[in-house]
Design an enzyme around this catalytic site. Sequence first.
Site, PDB file in Angstrom:
ATOM      1  N   PHE A 149       0.719  -1.244  -0.093  1.00 55.74           N
ATOM      2  CA  PHE A 149      -0.235  -0.106  -0.047  1.00 55.74           C
ATOM      3  C   PHE A 149       0.887   1.162  -0.018  1.00 55.74           C
ATOM      4  O   PHE A 149       0.234   2.241  -0.414  1.00 55.74           O
ATOM      5  CB  PHE A 149      -1.113  -0.031   1.358  1.00 55.74           C
ATOM      6  CG  PHE A 149      -0.395   0.081   2.574  1.00 55.74           C
ATOM      7  CD1 PHE A 149       0.183   1.534   2.952  1.00 55.74           C
ATOM      8  CD2 PHE A 149       0.136  -0.723   3.441  1.00 55.74           C
ATOM      9  CE1 PHE A 149       0.713   1.898   4.069  1.00 55.74           C
ATOM     10  CE2 PHE A 149       0.638  -0.472   4.456  1.00 55.74           C
ATOM     11  CZ  PHE A 149       0.946   0.788   4.971  1.00 55.74           C
ATOM     12  N   LYS A 173      -1.183  -7.897  -8.810  1.00 60.19           N
ATOM     13  CA  LYS A 173      -2.201  -7.842  -7.432  1.00 60.19           C
ATOM     14  C   LYS A 173      -1.805  -6.630  -6.758  1.00 60.19           C
ATOM     15  O   LYS A 173      -0.703  -6.868  -5.631  1.00 60.19           O
ATOM     16  CB  LYS A 173      -2.209  -9.129  -6.759  1.00 60.19           C
ATOM     17  CG  LYS A 173      -3.560  -9.461  -5.924  1.00 60.19           C
ATOM     18  CD  LYS A 173      -4.000  -8.467  -5.075  1.00 60.19           C
ATOM     19  CE  LYS A 173      -3.019  -8.553  -3.605  1.00 60.19           C
ATOM     20  NZ  LYS A 173      -3.699  -7.875  -2.494  1.00 60.19           N
ATOM     21  N   GLU A 176      -4.998  -3.770  -1.646  1.00 64.30           N
ATOM     22  CA  GLU A 176      -6.391  -3.502  -1.501  1.00 64.30           C
ATOM     23  C   GLU A 176      -6.904  -2.328  -0.959  1.00 64.30           C
ATOM     24  O   GLU A 176      -7.990  -1.634  -1.121  1.00 64.30           O
ATOM     25  CB  GLU A 176      -7.393  -4.779  -1.167  1.00 64.30           C
ATOM     26  CG  GLU A 176      -6.970  -5.002   0.480  1.00 64.30           C
ATOM     27  CD  GLU A 176      -5.782  -5.707   0.864  1.00 64.30           C
ATOM     28  OE1 GLU A 176      -5.599  -6.082   1.853  1.00 64.30           O
ATOM     29  OE2 GLU A 176      -4.968  -5.923   0.053  1.00 64.30           O
ATOM     30  N   SER A 226       5.845  -6.850   4.049  1.00 68.92           N
ATOM     31  CA  SER A 226       6.415  -7.108   5.202  1.00 68.92           C
ATOM     32  C   SER A 226       7.370  -8.549   5.294  1.00 68.92           C
ATOM     33  O   SER A 226       6.954  -9.340   4.483  1.00 68.92           O
ATOM     34  CB  SER A 226       5.432  -7.356   6.378  1.00 68.92           C
ATOM     35  OG  SER A 226       4.702  -8.545   6.172  1.00 68.92           O
ATOM     36  N   CYS A 281       9.440   1.359   3.530  1.00 72.35           N
ATOM     37  CA  CYS A 281      10.620   0.402   3.858  1.00 72.35           C
ATOM     38  C   CYS A 281      12.126   1.019   3.936  1.00 72.35           C
ATOM     39  O   CYS A 281      12.878   0.415   4.387  1.00 72.35           O
ATOM     40  CB  CYS A 281      10.505  -0.976   3.036  1.00 72.35           C
ATOM     41  SG  CYS A 281      10.987  -0.365   1.235  1.00 72.35           S
ATOM     42  N   GLU A 382       9.557  -3.506  13.373  1.00 72.86           N
ATOM     43  CA  GLU A 382       9.154  -2.620  12.221  1.00 72.86           C
ATOM     44  C   GLU A 382       7.902  -1.924  12.757  1.00 72.86           C
ATOM     45  O   GLU A 382       6.902  -2.458  12.694  1.00 72.86           O
ATOM     46  CB  GLU A 382       9.322  -3.146  10.962  1.00 72.86           C
ATOM     47  CG  GLU A 382       9.140  -2.312   9.915  1.00 72.86           C
ATOM     48  CD  GLU A 382       9.034  -2.652   8.346  1.00 72.86           C
ATOM     49  OE1 GLU A 382       9.385  -2.336   7.355  1.00 72.86           O
ATOM     50  OE2 GLU A 382       8.359  -4.011   8.603  1.00 72.86           O
TER      51      GLU A 382
END
Length: 498
Positions: A149, A173, A176, A226, A281, A382
Amino acid sequence: MKTITHWIDGKPVEGTSGRFGPVYDPATGAQEKQVAFATVDEVDAAVASAKAAFEAWGTSSLAGRTAVLFKYRELLDAHRDEIAELITAEHGKVHSDALGEVARGMEIVELACGISVQLKGELSTQVSTRVDVASIRQPLGVVAGITPFNFPAMVPMWMFPLAIACGNTFVLKPSEKDPSASFRLAELASEAGLPDGVLNIVQGDKTAVDRILEHPDIEAVSFVGSTPIAKYIQLKAVEHGKRVQALGGAKNHMLVLPDADLDHAADQAINAAYGSAGERCMAVSVVVAVGDTGDELVGRIAERAKNLRIGPGNDPASEMGPLITREHRDKVASYVASAAEQGAEIVVDGTGFSVEGHEDGFFLGVSLLDRVPLTADAYREEIFGPVLCVVRAETYEEAIKLINDSRWGNGTAIFTRDGGAARRFQMEVKAGMVGVNVPIPVPVGYHSFGGWKDSLFGDLHVYGNDGIAFYTQGKVITTRWPDPADTGGINLGFPSNS
């Protein structure tokens, strides 16, 4: 309410599952859209479209592919503000940050435009009498990408432009949580002349992900997200015979030596820790202050942190926007509370922050934690939010050990005026991307992006030369053309070079 659909075989396709995910405006907290979740059959349809398209696209000329990509780059440039607005509306990041995301994604499109140079083969002539050997690279077939995202346009552009430039077809993909940007990327690709089926998008959740990982016609999977999910992606995809590049999480350290320009270091710590609300990240989440620099450096960071302007991403005055969801905001805030309980000093507390007129938005102020114990959750995990930890080290040796002991190895940086110390650091630190007085060392498009240790699962990084290697497979061709004067004959001995 608007429904975001799939993109299959060059056109929008309505979902049939009856399952939808909410898409929020993070600045208001209101659900503005919904996204259709794909069924297994819809994933299969996207893969079937990609497989059919590969028959022609995989053998198309490099000139034909690059013509489409050049046109695509032109359209992206013309629509960059529109794409950035979609990112801001669904992710929440400020417009300037969203524009930067689009620009960095376009770097990979530009790399793909030059794919004819990158796919040049090698030729060795006369390796033996009248024997030549050539090495070439060919596409894999149908490949897939599963993207996060936090960069809904850039990370997809890290993948599919290079993959299709190499002759593959692609199934994406996207997250969402903010799916509109990638859908718009597909529309523009079609407008640029990309044949139907070369790029497909399936929206969805774990059902779609698992089908991608299991599908027998998908040859390779790229992932950014992740660490726990990256591990899952790698294990499940490899189990089904696929090539995998899975980029996981991070805990990026910024080492500040006593000779560093502390004003510059403080500015860069703010930029790298709190930009995009820390949802990167490559964000700096730990500053390692060496020697007696800590108190002064923390003071300068705190002064700057308290003056940051936080507000809706579409407000030009905002420097930082909200987080992606209410649940994520609350989780990030919990790290600040637990850090205090576990021995850290809370210098700036951003929890409980709200924006007037946007009280239901997913806003969180910035937090600065000093003298954070290495056993604290805020240091070990994280956080992925606007929380900066400061730890102290007496010496360079102590600092480098601290960084290298981290289970992650995505990015790191050193701030110093000492060239020798910087060179030593870049050779000794165990991380895939290193900055010298650069806090977020994300490589340009023609170098590859990726970390070490628990930040990468698979052998190859994304984009750059590694990306091209990932989306192609090598073939070596050995040829001998007989001379008309040859007499032939039978020789059952093992062939040797002579």
